[in-house]
Design a protein around this motif. Structure first.
Motif, PDB file in Angstrom:
ATOM      1  N   THR A  70      38.605  29.216  45.939  1.00  0.00           N
ATOM      2  CA  THR A  70      39.664  29.993  45.315  1.00  0.00           C
ATOM      3  C   THR A  70      40.570  29.062  44.523  1.00  0.00           C
ATOM      4  O   THR A  70      40.545  27.842  44.682  1.00  0.00           O
ATOM      5  CB  THR A  70      40.486  30.735  46.377  1.00  0.00           C
ATOM      6  N   ARG A  90      33.036  44.439  44.338  1.00  0.00           N
ATOM      7  CA  ARG A  90      33.883  43.819  43.309  1.00  0.00           C
ATOM      8  C   ARG A  90      34.864  44.828  42.726  1.00  0.00           C
ATOM      9  O   ARG A  90      36.061  44.535  42.565  1.00  0.00           O
ATOM     10  CB  ARG A  90      32.992  43.236  42.210  1.00  0.00           C
ATOM     11  N   LEU A  93      37.573  45.552  45.263  1.00  0.00           N
ATOM     12  CA  LEU A  93      38.510  44.438  45.399  1.00  0.00           C
ATOM     13  C   LEU A  93      39.432  44.335  44.180  1.00  0.00           C
ATOM     14  O   LEU A  93      40.613  43.998  44.311  1.00  0.00           O
ATOM     15  CB  LEU A  93      37.748  43.134  45.604  1.00  0.00           C
ATOM     16  N   ILE A  94      38.905  44.630  43.002  1.00  0.00           N
ATOM     17  CA  ILE A  94      39.760  44.648  41.800  1.00  0.00           C
ATOM     18  C   ILE A  94      40.828  45.721  41.959  1.00  0.00           C
ATOM     19  O   ILE A  94      42.005  45.509  41.617  1.00  0.00           O
ATOM     20  CB  ILE A  94      38.911  44.888  40.539  1.00  0.00           C
ATOM     21  N   GLY A  97      43.741  44.544  43.795  1.00  0.00           N
ATOM     22  CA  GLY A  97      44.573  43.513  43.173  1.00  0.00           C
ATOM     23  C   GLY A  97      43.928  42.157  43.007  1.00  0.00           C
ATOM     24  O   GLY A  97      44.575  41.224  42.503  1.00  0.00           O
ATOM     25  N   HIS A  98      42.671  42.003  43.387  1.00  0.00           N
ATOM     26  CA  HIS A  98      42.006  40.708  43.246  1.00  0.00           C
ATOM     27  C   HIS A  98      41.524  40.512  41.816  1.00  0.00           C
ATOM     28  O   HIS A  98      41.091  41.460  41.148  1.00  0.00           O
ATOM     29  CB  HIS A  98      40.824  40.605  44.218  1.00  0.00           C
ATOM     30  N   ARG A  99      41.557  39.257  41.371  1.00  0.00           N
ATOM     31  CA  ARG A  99      41.091  38.917  40.032  1.00  0.00           C
ATOM     32  C   ARG A  99      39.886  37.994  40.159  1.00  0.00           C
ATOM     33  O   ARG A  99      39.868  37.080  40.997  1.00  0.00           O
ATOM     34  CB  ARG A  99      42.205  38.245  39.229  1.00  0.00           C
ATOM     35  N   PHE A 100      38.895  38.204  39.302  1.00  0.00           N
ATOM     36  CA  PHE A 100      37.651  37.445  39.354  1.00  0.00           C
ATOM     37  C   PHE A 100      37.494  36.599  38.098  1.00  0.00           C
ATOM     38  O   PHE A 100      37.818  37.037  36.992  1.00  0.00           O
ATOM     39  CB  PHE A 100      36.451  38.387  39.493  1.00  0.00           C
ATOM     40  N   GLU A 107      31.490  34.830  44.562  1.00  0.00           N
ATOM     41  CA  GLU A 107      32.932  35.023  44.488  1.00  0.00           C
ATOM     42  C   GLU A 107      33.349  36.310  45.182  1.00  0.00           C
ATOM     43  O   GLU A 107      34.443  36.375  45.768  1.00  0.00           O
ATOM     44  CB  GLU A 107      33.411  35.025  43.036  1.00  0.00           C
ATOM     45  N   ARG A 111      36.409  36.672  47.939  1.00  0.00           N
ATOM     46  CA  ARG A 111      37.506  37.640  47.854  1.00  0.00           C
ATOM     47  C   ARG A 111      37.439  38.654  49.003  1.00  0.00           C
ATOM     48  O   ARG A 111      38.477  39.114  49.496  1.00  0.00           O
ATOM     49  CB  ARG A 111      37.460  38.371  46.517  1.00  0.00           C
ATOM     50  N   ASP A 114      38.966  37.036  51.912  1.00  0.00           N
ATOM     51  CA  ASP A 114      40.412  36.955  51.695  1.00  0.00           C
ATOM     52  C   ASP A 114      41.082  38.287  51.994  1.00  0.00           C
ATOM     53  O   ASP A 114      42.198  38.334  52.532  1.00  0.00           O
ATOM     54  CB  ASP A 114      40.670  36.529  50.242  1.00  0.00           C
ATOM     55  N   GLN A 115      40.394  39.386  51.677  1.00  0.00           N
ATOM     56  CA  GLN A 115      40.971  40.712  51.873  1.00  0.00           C
ATOM     57  C   GLN A 115      40.796  41.214  53.299  1.00  0.00           C
ATOM     58  O   GLN A 115      41.744  41.729  53.913  1.00  0.00           O
ATOM     59  CB  GLN A 115      40.311  41.701  50.907  1.00  0.00           C
TER      60      GLN A 115
END
Length: 353
Positions: A70, A90, A93-94, A97-100, A107, A111, A114-115
């Motif tokens: 990360t 993906r 997760l977007i 609020g996650h950014r890829f 990846e 994420r 992380d979530q």
């Protein structure tokens, strides 16, 4: 097929040479890229090594090479396998609020952890073995998919835990790990394989399918996160017609989702029911001829090539046949056993995972 390896715990002598040796042992699993990272932990008393050999399948760009981390360096991962539902995860997760920065499923794993942390296993559909370092919690998570399609071997000694996709990589780092386990030999002679977690080596064990192990402050705990629902009657309230339609829908979806790839792919075709059905369904989801591969023997009485050829001709696949001669097995046996990590009782069961 990629390869992962590494260790965590007390510092070792010549760590760069050790990591390079493990990487070389796995080169055949991942010729597209090599990644080695060594991290000092606990003010230099402990060390983490992450080794990766990449076979690029999804997102072929170098940005998806591993180890991957990360932006803040809090999470690092090396990964062998494929997350089939990575596109859906993906998007979810977007939305959270996650950014890829890549299009890779690697990846997505980062994420997802992380979530949801370890609850992410309930959401993953795929075949995988990975090592994930959580610097904030100072934990290393080693995990294997529910049915163990991807291998992961552990060697645990005093103050040091080593891991790898193949036993050969562990032995390259610790030659003294080659002590034969006679109980493993006895089980092989009884069952024609060595039931997990045992192997043919005393110091080396398999991480069980559907399990993850967590290294924390020198201690290792193993948890099973998945068990097949083999005692549940899922068809009690379903009539045969509905069950048949549902089965075909699930099989078709399973084949389709496994065809997600940015690299050429194909199918092993024996001419039997299972591989023929898979090839048939693959043709539904491809605008180009499916590439199929069959292995047979020069002795026609033992060869399945004619059956496979009939299926290939019917579905107009781009077909390739490989004929094995009697001498091929003996000439390649040492290499096959080295990559497999243990003996195998018949040639047709040998496969890379």
């Amino acid at each position: 097929m990629c390869g992962i390896a590494g260790w965590i715990g007390r510092r070792v002598e010549k760590p760069q040479d050790r990591a390079a040796g493990m990487s070389n042992a796995l080169q055949h699993r991942g010729p597209d890229a090599e990644g080695i990272e060594l991290l000092d932990l606990n003010t230099g008393e402990d060390q983490l090594a992450l080794v990766h050999r990449r076979l690029a399948i999804i997102d072929l760009n170098a940005d998806s090479n591993q180890p991957m981390q990360t932006e803040d360096g809090r999470l690092r991962i090396i990964f062998n396998g494929e997350i089939y539902n990575y596109i859906e995860l993906r998007e979810e997760l977007i939305g959270l609020g996650h950014r890829f920065r890549t299009r890779s499923d690697t990846e997505v794993l980062l994420r997802a952890y992380d979530q949801w942390r370890l609850a992410m296993f309930d959401r993953l559909s795929g075949m995988f073995a990975f090592a994930l370092w959580d610097a904030q919690r100072r934990e290393l998570i080693l995990a294997r998919d529910p049915f163990g399609k991807k291998p992961l071997y552990l060697m645990q000694g005093r103050n040091l835990l080593s891991f790898a996709s193949e036993i050969s990589a562990l032995l390259s780092a610790q030659p003294d790990g080659q002590q034969l386990d006679l109980d493993g030999v006895r089980e092989y002679l009884t069952w024609r394989y060595v039931p997990g977690p045992r192997t043919l080596f005393k110091q080396i064990r398999k991480l069980n399918p559907g399990s993850y192990a967590v290294w924390s402050q020198g201690e290792v705990t193993e948890t099973r996160y998945y068990a097949p629902p083999d005692q549940t009657d899922l068809t009690a309230d379903i009539d045969p017609g509905t069950a048949k339609r549902r089965f075909l829908e699930l099989l078709d979806r399973s084949v389709e989702i496994r065809m997600r790839s940015d690299a050429p792919f194909g199918a092993f075709l024996s001419g039997g029911l299972d591989s023929s059905a898979i090839v048939a369904l693959m043709t539904r989801h491809s605008d180009n001829p499916i590439r199929t591969f069959s292995v047979g023997f020069s002795e026609q009485a033992y060869s399945e090539l004619p059956f496979a050829r009939r299926v290939a001709d019917h579905f107009k696949t781009d077909h390739c046949e490989i004929v094995i001669q009697a001498d091929d097995l003996m000439n390649h046996l040492p290499k096959m056993v080295r990559h497999r990590g243990h003996l195998f009782h018949k040639v047709r069961t040998f496969q890379f995972t």
